[in-house]
Design a protein around this motif. Structure first.
Motif, mmCIF file in Angstrom:
data_model
loop_
_atom_site.group_PDB
_atom_site.id
_atom_site.type_symbol
_atom_site.label_atom_id
_atom_site.label_comp_id
_atom_site.label_asym_id
_atom_site.label_seq_id
_atom_site.Cartn_x
_atom_site.Cartn_y
_atom_site.Cartn_z
ATOM 1 N N ASN A 117 52.803 27.677 -24.202
ATOM 2 C CA ASN A 117 53.931 28.589 -24.056
ATOM 3 C C ASN A 117 54.698 28.275 -22.779
ATOM 4 N N ALA A 118 56.009 28.180 -22.897
ATOM 5 C CA ALA A 118 56.840 27.888 -21.731
ATOM 6 C C ALA A 118 57.325 29.162 -21.057
ATOM 7 N N TYR A 119 56.991 30.326 -21.619
ATOM 8 C CA TYR A 119 57.522 31.571 -21.093
ATOM 9 C C TYR A 119 56.861 31.973 -19.782
ATOM 10 N N ARG A 120 57.676 32.518 -18.903
ATOM 11 C CA ARG A 120 57.200 32.991 -17.599
ATOM 12 C C ARG A 120 57.358 34.510 -17.559
ATOM 13 N N ILE A 121 56.270 35.205 -17.296
ATOM 14 C CA ILE A 121 56.245 36.664 -17.384
ATOM 15 C C ILE A 121 55.940 37.263 -16.014
ATOM 16 N N ALA A 122 56.780 38.201 -15.582
ATOM 17 C CA ALA A 122 56.549 38.915 -14.329
ATOM 18 C C ALA A 122 55.821 40.216 -14.623
ATOM 19 N N VAL A 123 54.715 40.458 -13.907
ATOM 20 C CA VAL A 123 53.928 41.679 -14.059
ATOM 21 C C VAL A 123 54.130 42.512 -12.798
ATOM 22 N N ASN B 234 48.158 30.889 -22.054
ATOM 23 C CA ASN B 234 49.025 29.814 -21.560
ATOM 24 C C ASN B 234 50.421 30.257 -21.148
ATOM 25 N N TYR B 235 50.587 31.559 -20.840
ATOM 26 C CA TYR B 235 51.835 32.010 -20.244
ATOM 27 C C TYR B 235 51.773 31.781 -18.743
ATOM 28 N N GLU B 236 52.893 31.514 -18.138
ATOM 29 C CA GLU B 236 52.990 31.506 -16.681
ATOM 30 C C GLU B 236 53.232 32.941 -16.221
ATOM 31 N N THR B 237 52.633 33.338 -15.117
ATOM 32 C CA THR B 237 52.809 34.710 -14.644
ATOM 33 C C THR B 237 53.139 34.733 -13.159
ATOM 34 N N ILE B 238 53.744 35.829 -12.751
ATOM 35 C CA ILE B 238 53.938 36.116 -11.337
ATOM 36 C C ILE B 238 53.707 37.605 -11.154
ATOM 37 N N GLY B 239 52.863 37.979 -10.212
ATOM 38 C CA GLY B 239 52.532 39.373 -9.966
ATOM 39 C C GLY B 239 53.299 39.942 -8.792
ATOM 40 N N LEU B 240 53.809 41.175 -8.970
ATOM 41 C CA LEU B 240 54.594 41.836 -7.932
ATOM 42 C C LEU B 240 54.158 43.288 -7.831
ATOM 43 N N ASP C 58 65.176 33.861 -9.264
ATOM 44 C CA ASP C 58 64.528 33.022 -10.282
ATOM 45 C C ASP C 58 63.999 33.915 -11.410
ATOM 46 N N PRO C 59 64.885 34.476 -12.236
ATOM 47 C CA PRO C 59 64.481 35.486 -13.220
ATOM 48 C C PRO C 59 63.489 34.956 -14.250
ATOM 49 N N PRO C 60 62.475 35.770 -14.579
ATOM 50 C CA PRO C 60 61.489 35.373 -15.588
ATOM 51 C C PRO C 60 62.028 35.590 -17.002
ATOM 52 N N ASP C 61 61.236 35.187 -17.983
ATOM 53 C CA ASP C 61 61.621 35.361 -19.384
ATOM 54 C C ASP C 61 61.298 36.754 -19.899
ATOM 55 N N MET C 62 60.419 37.464 -19.184
ATOM 56 C CA MET C 62 59.986 38.781 -19.653
ATOM 57 C C MET C 62 59.389 39.564 -18.490
ATOM 58 N N TRP C 63 59.441 40.903 -18.624
ATOM 59 C CA TRP C 63 58.844 41.793 -17.616
ATOM 60 C C TRP C 63 57.794 42.683 -18.265
ATOM 61 N N VAL C 64 56.643 42.825 -17.602
ATOM 62 C CA VAL C 64 55.683 43.887 -17.899
ATOM 63 C C VAL C 64 55.777 44.825 -16.699
ATOM 64 N N LEU C 65 56.300 46.012 -16.920
ATOM 65 C CA LEU C 65 56.790 46.851 -15.820
ATOM 66 C C LEU C 65 56.120 48.217 -15.786
ATOM 67 N N ASP C 66 55.449 48.525 -14.680
ATOM 68 C CA ASP C 66 54.896 49.862 -14.472
ATOM 69 C C ASP C 66 56.033 50.816 -14.116
ATOM 70 N N ILE C 67 55.945 52.029 -14.587
ATOM 71 C CA ILE C 67 56.995 53.012 -14.286
ATOM 72 C C ILE C 67 56.803 53.622 -12.904
ATOM 73 N N MET C 68 55.566 54.028 -12.589
ATOM 74 C CA MET C 68 55.300 54.710 -11.326
ATOM 75 C C MET C 68 55.036 53.690 -10.219
#
Length: 237
Positions: free
Chosen positions: A2-8, A27-33, A46-56
């Motif tokens: 997978n070439a997608y980069r996901i920000a958590v 096989n996703y690339e990730t970056i944690g914030l 450097d925007p990712p392809d997708m976000w996994v986003l906590d609300i609080m």
């Protein structure tokens, strides 16, 4: 691979590391914030392809971050939260979230939803680009509104308006059939895809966003049904 980069984005380091570990296994690339402020810096540099986003989140919360992103572009966003409240879910989806998961959740289920959203999102994007290529020769003109299909640009009274992918899809649908009333379900299927399962109030929020950008746009609400683009001249120009 997978070439997608996901920000958590989550201030809970344990959850962030767990989610990243499961995504990396696929096989996703990730970056944690840990904060939305850090996420905004990433978005602008450097925007990712997708976000996994906590609300609080500390400082800016996930809702405001999602709202900020949606003013500029469309990108898949899965919201996660400890709040299992229908109002919170609806708000998250209305602000532009594509999915909503309640903590604690199964990391395997999250990965499955990530795959589903990426497949759906980029399939719609490819179909949209193919459709624009097929109709590249014709701009759409309705009154003071002009859509350049080939260039994916929108003009109101001759001035260009910055528009996201979903906003363009909405305007294209309405302007191709001026005065026709589209139901919210119709617009959900056209703009979000047939497999979208969120609230139809997402359509209302999208219309609000477009109206903010083009304040004189004659988009009318059809009570109990949906929306239409009013055009006194009948057929589009």
């Amino acid at each position: 691979m997978n070439a997608y980069r996901i920000a958590v984005v989550d201030d809970d380091l344990h959850i962030r590391n767990l989610v990243e570990a499961y995504l990396v296994r696929e096989n996703y690339e990730t970056i944690g914030l840990g904060t939305a402020e850090e996420a905004l810096e990433l978005w602008r540099s450097d925007p990712p392809d997708m976000w996994v986003l906590d609300i609080m989140l500390p400082g800016m919360d996930g809702y405001e971050f999602c709202r900020t992103i949606r003013r500029e572009a469309e990108v898949p966003i899965i919201m996660i939260s400890a709040r299992d409240n229908e109002v919170d879910k609806i708000m998250g989806l209305e602000l532009g979230g594509d999915d909503y998961m309640v903590k604690p959740f199964s990391p395997r289920e999250l990965v499955a939803r990530v795959k589903r959203q990426l497949q759906r999102w980029y399939k719609l994007k490819a179909e949209d680009e193919a459709a624009s290529h097929d109709h590249a020769s014709a701009d759409i003109v309705v009154g003071e509104l002009r859509l350049s299909i080939e260039e994916r640009r929108v003009f109101w009274e001759g001035a260009e308006v910055e528009i996201t992918l979903k906003e363009f899809a909405l305007l294209q649908t309405l302007s191709q059939h001026p005065n026709r009333a589209f139901s919210r379900d119709d617009l959900l299927a056209i703009v979000w895809g047939d497999d979208y399962f969120g609230s139809d109030r997402a359509v209302d929020h999208l219309v609000k966003r477009v109206r903010k950008k083009i304040m004189q746009l004659p988009v009318e609400a059809v009570w109990g049904h949906g929306y239409r683009l009013r055009h006194e001249g009948g057929e589009r120009g």
